[in-house]
Design a protein around this motif. Structure first.
Motif, PDB file in Angstrom:
ATOM      1  N   ARG A  90       0.828  -1.204   0.000  1.00 45.64           N
ATOM      2  CA  ARG A  90       0.000   0.000   0.000  1.00 45.64           C
ATOM      3  C   ARG A  90       0.863   1.254   0.000  1.00 45.64           C
ATOM      4  O   ARG A  90       0.536   2.248  -0.664  1.00 45.64           O
ATOM      5  CB  ARG A  90      -0.906  -0.031   1.234  1.00 45.64           C
ATOM      6  CG  ARG A  90      -2.024   0.985   1.253  1.00 45.64           C
ATOM      7  CD  ARG A  90      -2.879   0.770   2.491  1.00 45.64           C
ATOM      8  NE  ARG A  90      -4.014   1.665   2.545  1.00 45.64           N
ATOM      9  CZ  ARG A  90      -4.872   1.727   3.535  1.00 45.64           C
ATOM     10  NH1 ARG A  90      -4.723   0.923   4.578  1.00 45.64           N
ATOM     11  NH2 ARG A  90      -5.883   2.574   3.526  1.00 45.64           N
ATOM     12  N   ARG A  91       1.978   1.206   0.717  1.00 44.90           N
ATOM     13  CA  ARG A  91       2.828   2.385   0.825  1.00 44.90           C
ATOM     14  C   ARG A  91       3.805   2.510  -0.341  1.00 44.90           C
ATOM     15  O   ARG A  91       3.975   3.596  -0.908  1.00 44.90           O
ATOM     16  CB  ARG A  91       3.611   2.344   2.140  1.00 44.90           C
ATOM     17  CG  ARG A  91       4.581   3.490   2.326  1.00 44.90           C
ATOM     18  CD  ARG A  91       5.245   3.416   3.690  1.00 44.90           C
ATOM     19  NE  ARG A  91       4.277   3.670   4.747  1.00 44.90           N
ATOM     20  CZ  ARG A  91       3.983   4.890   5.207  1.00 44.90           C
ATOM     21  NH1 ARG A  91       4.565   5.961   4.695  1.00 44.90           N
ATOM     22  NH2 ARG A  91       3.105   5.041   6.176  1.00 44.90           N
ATOM     23  N   PHE A  92       4.462   1.395  -0.711  1.00 45.09           N
ATOM     24  CA  PHE A  92       5.552   1.467  -1.689  1.00 45.09           C
ATOM     25  C   PHE A  92       5.140   1.054  -3.098  1.00 45.09           C
ATOM     26  O   PHE A  92       5.878   1.322  -4.039  1.00 45.09           O
ATOM     27  CB  PHE A  92       6.718   0.580  -1.229  1.00 45.09           C
ATOM     28  CG  PHE A  92       7.248   0.930   0.131  1.00 45.09           C
ATOM     29  CD1 PHE A  92       7.571   2.235   0.458  1.00 45.09           C
ATOM     30  CD2 PHE A  92       7.414  -0.051   1.103  1.00 45.09           C
ATOM     31  CE1 PHE A  92       8.065   2.565   1.721  1.00 45.09           C
ATOM     32  CE2 PHE A  92       7.899   0.256   2.355  1.00 45.09           C
ATOM     33  CZ  PHE A  92       8.224   1.572   2.670  1.00 45.09           C
ATOM     34  N   ARG A  93       3.993   0.352  -3.233  1.00 52.88           N
ATOM     35  CA  ARG A  93       3.467  -0.104  -4.518  1.00 52.88           C
ATOM     36  C   ARG A  93       4.468  -0.960  -5.284  1.00 52.88           C
ATOM     37  O   ARG A  93       4.563  -0.901  -6.506  1.00 52.88           O
ATOM     38  CB  ARG A  93       3.015   1.068  -5.401  1.00 52.88           C
ATOM     39  CG  ARG A  93       2.095   2.061  -4.744  1.00 52.88           C
ATOM     40  CD  ARG A  93       0.923   1.425  -4.048  1.00 52.88           C
ATOM     41  NE  ARG A  93      -0.037   0.775  -4.943  1.00 52.88           N
ATOM     42  CZ  ARG A  93      -1.164   0.203  -4.531  1.00 52.88           C
ATOM     43  NH1 ARG A  93      -1.459   0.172  -3.236  1.00 52.88           N
ATOM     44  NH2 ARG A  93      -1.986  -0.353  -5.396  1.00 52.88           N
ATOM     45  N   LYS A  94       5.214  -1.792  -4.571  1.00 54.04           N
ATOM     46  CA  LYS A  94       6.172  -2.697  -5.197  1.00 54.04           C
ATOM     47  C   LYS A  94       5.528  -4.077  -5.335  1.00 54.04           C
ATOM     48  O   LYS A  94       5.001  -4.636  -4.373  1.00 54.04           O
ATOM     49  CB  LYS A  94       7.456  -2.796  -4.368  1.00 54.04           C
ATOM     50  CG  LYS A  94       8.287  -1.527  -4.371  1.00 54.04           C
ATOM     51  CD  LYS A  94       9.612  -1.758  -3.654  1.00 54.04           C
ATOM     52  CE  LYS A  94      10.493  -0.521  -3.710  1.00 54.04           C
ATOM     53  NZ  LYS A  94      11.808  -0.744  -3.056  1.00 54.04           N
ATOM     54  N   LYS A  95       5.615  -4.639  -6.552  1.00 48.39           N
ATOM     55  CA  LYS A  95       4.941  -5.908  -6.830  1.00 48.39           C
ATOM     56  C   LYS A  95       5.469  -7.053  -5.970  1.00 48.39           C
ATOM     57  O   LYS A  95       4.744  -8.008  -5.702  1.00 48.39           O
ATOM     58  CB  LYS A  95       5.070  -6.249  -8.313  1.00 48.39           C
ATOM     59  CG  LYS A  95       4.288  -5.310  -9.221  1.00 48.39           C
ATOM     60  CD  LYS A  95       4.402  -5.735 -10.676  1.00 48.39           C
ATOM     61  CE  LYS A  95       3.586  -4.812 -11.575  1.00 48.39           C
ATOM     62  NZ  LYS A  95       3.690  -5.197 -13.010  1.00 48.39           N
ATOM     63  N   GLU A  96       6.746  -6.981  -5.566  1.00 45.98           N
ATOM     64  CA  GLU A  96       7.294  -8.081  -4.772  1.00 45.98           C
ATOM     65  C   GLU A  96       6.640  -8.202  -3.399  1.00 45.98           C
ATOM     66  O   GLU A  96       6.805  -9.213  -2.714  1.00 45.98           O
ATOM     67  CB  GLU A  96       8.812  -7.941  -4.603  1.00 45.98           C
ATOM     68  CG  GLU A  96       9.268  -6.694  -3.881  1.00 45.98           C
ATOM     69  CD  GLU A  96       9.748  -5.619  -4.826  1.00 45.98           C
ATOM     70  OE1 GLU A  96      10.734  -4.932  -4.508  1.00 45.98           O
ATOM     71  OE2 GLU A  96       9.115  -5.469  -5.904  1.00 45.98           O
ATOM     72  N   TYR A  97       5.872  -7.190  -2.982  1.00 51.56           N
ATOM     73  CA  TYR A  97       5.152  -7.274  -1.716  1.00 51.56           C
ATOM     74  C   TYR A  97       3.716  -7.754  -1.908  1.00 51.56           C
ATOM     75  O   TYR A  97       3.076  -8.194  -0.947  1.00 51.56           O
ATOM     76  CB  TYR A  97       5.141  -5.917  -1.013  1.00 51.56           C
ATOM     77  CG  TYR A  97       6.523  -5.378  -0.725  1.00 51.56           C
ATOM     78  CD1 TYR A  97       7.557  -6.242  -0.369  1.00 51.56           C
ATOM     79  CD2 TYR A  97       6.800  -4.022  -0.833  1.00 51.56           C
ATOM     80  CE1 TYR A  97       8.835  -5.763  -0.121  1.00 51.56           C
ATOM     81  CE2 TYR A  97       8.080  -3.539  -0.579  1.00 51.56           C
ATOM     82  CZ  TYR A  97       9.083  -4.414  -0.230  1.00 51.56           C
ATOM     83  OH  TYR A  97      10.345  -3.942   0.010  1.00 51.56           O
ATOM     84  N   LEU A  98       3.218  -7.671  -3.135  1.00 57.19           N
ATOM     85  CA  LEU A  98       1.832  -8.049  -3.381  1.00 57.19           C
ATOM     86  C   LEU A  98       1.627  -9.563  -3.308  1.00 57.19           C
ATOM     87  O   LEU A  98       0.651 -10.030  -2.701  1.00 57.19           O
ATOM     88  CB  LEU A  98       1.381  -7.530  -4.747  1.00 57.19           C
ATOM     89  CG  LEU A  98      -0.057  -7.872  -5.148  1.00 57.19           C
ATOM     90  CD1 LEU A  98      -1.050  -7.340  -4.116  1.00 57.19           C
ATOM     91  CD2 LEU A  98      -0.366  -7.307  -6.536  1.00 57.19           C
ATOM     92  N   MET A  99       2.530 -10.342  -3.901  1.00 56.75           N
ATOM     93  CA  MET A  99       2.333 -11.791  -3.932  1.00 56.75           C
ATOM     94  C   MET A  99       2.365 -12.413  -2.530  1.00 56.75           C
ATOM     95  O   MET A  99       1.491 -13.227  -2.201  1.00 56.75           O
ATOM     96  CB  MET A  99       3.360 -12.453  -4.838  1.00 56.75           C
ATOM     97  CG  MET A  99       3.096 -13.945  -5.066  1.00 56.75           C
ATOM     98  SD  MET A  99       1.420 -14.277  -5.704  1.00 56.75           S
ATOM     99  CE  MET A  99       1.545 -13.560  -7.340  1.00 56.75           C
TER     100      MET A  99
END
Length: 312
Positions: A58-67
């Motif tokens: 939510r804060r950084f919008r990095k895909k590696e945190y979404l999965m």
């Protein structure tokens, strides 16, 4: 001061991304969830991981945190939710089979906290639905209709098991409800948060000592247990954060001085070695062990209380 704060925030972000999130991303079990000690999956651990990766995305919008967040959410909904009675289990084994099925207030709070954060990050309707369901269960089953506050532990079918009132559980619930309210502007939830704030500042906060009482009996008679500096620090920022979440100036003004006192009481545990001690026992002796979570609460309390109030 601004330069020092900017440097600290850069260091914190570096540790968060390269040490903490990177570590837990590598701890994903192919069978689901995340590796833990003794081949057990604990609800609070997985809920905290779900919250952490959801918040990071939510804060950084990095895909590696979404999965990792999506994997944690899917496993949590499938294995930690009690699809017969409702609420969340305490623990399951490494294959997802339930172990401890008691309904702990802390676990329900962590589930709401994590699922509402995931909804805030990706607008997942199922996560929001389950968070709302658990909120309704907490209000129906855990709330004490006679004396107020919330019971700490119920059996799986919500029959009474531990009718004590525990400060830590109430603080966790306040944090969960505040986080939920930011993404679900429900009037009933707003009223519940206001009531919970009142319970904490009138029942658990002791103005004579400046500390939170750790627990009480069902009728609110005190149970002498000393104090926890980390809990005082956590309460100092979470109470203030809840009042700001409501955007209620009267509530903010009501709790501001209490939060300042809790912050000062927590920081009274600061040792000569530069860390905050755990707490005091019933005889007033300092319990000097260094707990990482206490230091984290000190850091968060210092940041939020200064930012919201301008305390020096």
């Amino acid at each position: 001061m601004t330069g020092r704060t900017d440097t600290l925030m850069k260091e914190v972000r570096k540790v968060l991304e390269w040490d903490i999130l990177k570590f837990w991303a590598a701890m994903q079990d192919p069978r689901g969830a995340f590796y833990n000690r003794e081949d057990v999956r604990e609800e609070q651990l997985n809920a905290r991981i779900l919250w952490a990766f959801s918040s990071a995305f939510r804060r950084f919008r990095k895909k590696e945190y979404l999965m990792p967040a999506m994997n944690a959410k899917d496993y949590f909904l499938q294995h930690f939710l009690d699809h017969k009675y409702g609420g969340a289990y305490n623990s399951v084994d490494s294959w997802g089979e339930k172990l401890d099925t008691d309904a702990h207030l802390c676990n329900q709070a962590m589930a709401i906290y994590a699922l509402s954060e995931f909804f805030g990050a990706v607008k997942d309707e199922e996560a929001q639905k389950q968070a709302v369901n658990i909120f309704k269960i907490v209000e129906k089953e855990f709330r004490d209709p006679v004396s107020g506050g919330y019971f700490d532990i119920l059996a799986r079918d919500f029959t009474p098991k531990d009718e004590s009132k525990v400060a830590l559980s109430h603080i966790f619930l306040l944090e969960a409800y505040s986080n939920m309210y930011r993404v679900w502007k429900d009037e009933t939830l707003r009223e519940v948060i206001s009531s919970l704030l009142d319970t904490i500042v009138t029942r658990f906060y002791n103005p004579a000592t400046g500390h939170l009482e750790l627990s009480a009996a069902r009728n609110w008679s005190p149970v002498p247990q000393g104090c926890m500096f980390g809990l005082d620090l956590e309460a100092s920022w979470s109470i203030l954060d809840a009042a700001y979440a409501l955007k209620d100036i009267d509530e903010i003004n009501r709790v501001k001085d209490i939060c300042l006192q809790l912050y000062k009481s927590g920081m009274n545990g600061l040792t000569g070695e530069g860390y905050v001690a755990f707490g005091k026992d019933t005889d007033g002796n300092i319990e000097t062990q260094m707990e990482p979570w206490v230091q984290a609460e000190a850091l968060v309390a210092n940041d939020i209380c200064r930012r919201f109030t301008g305390w020096d």
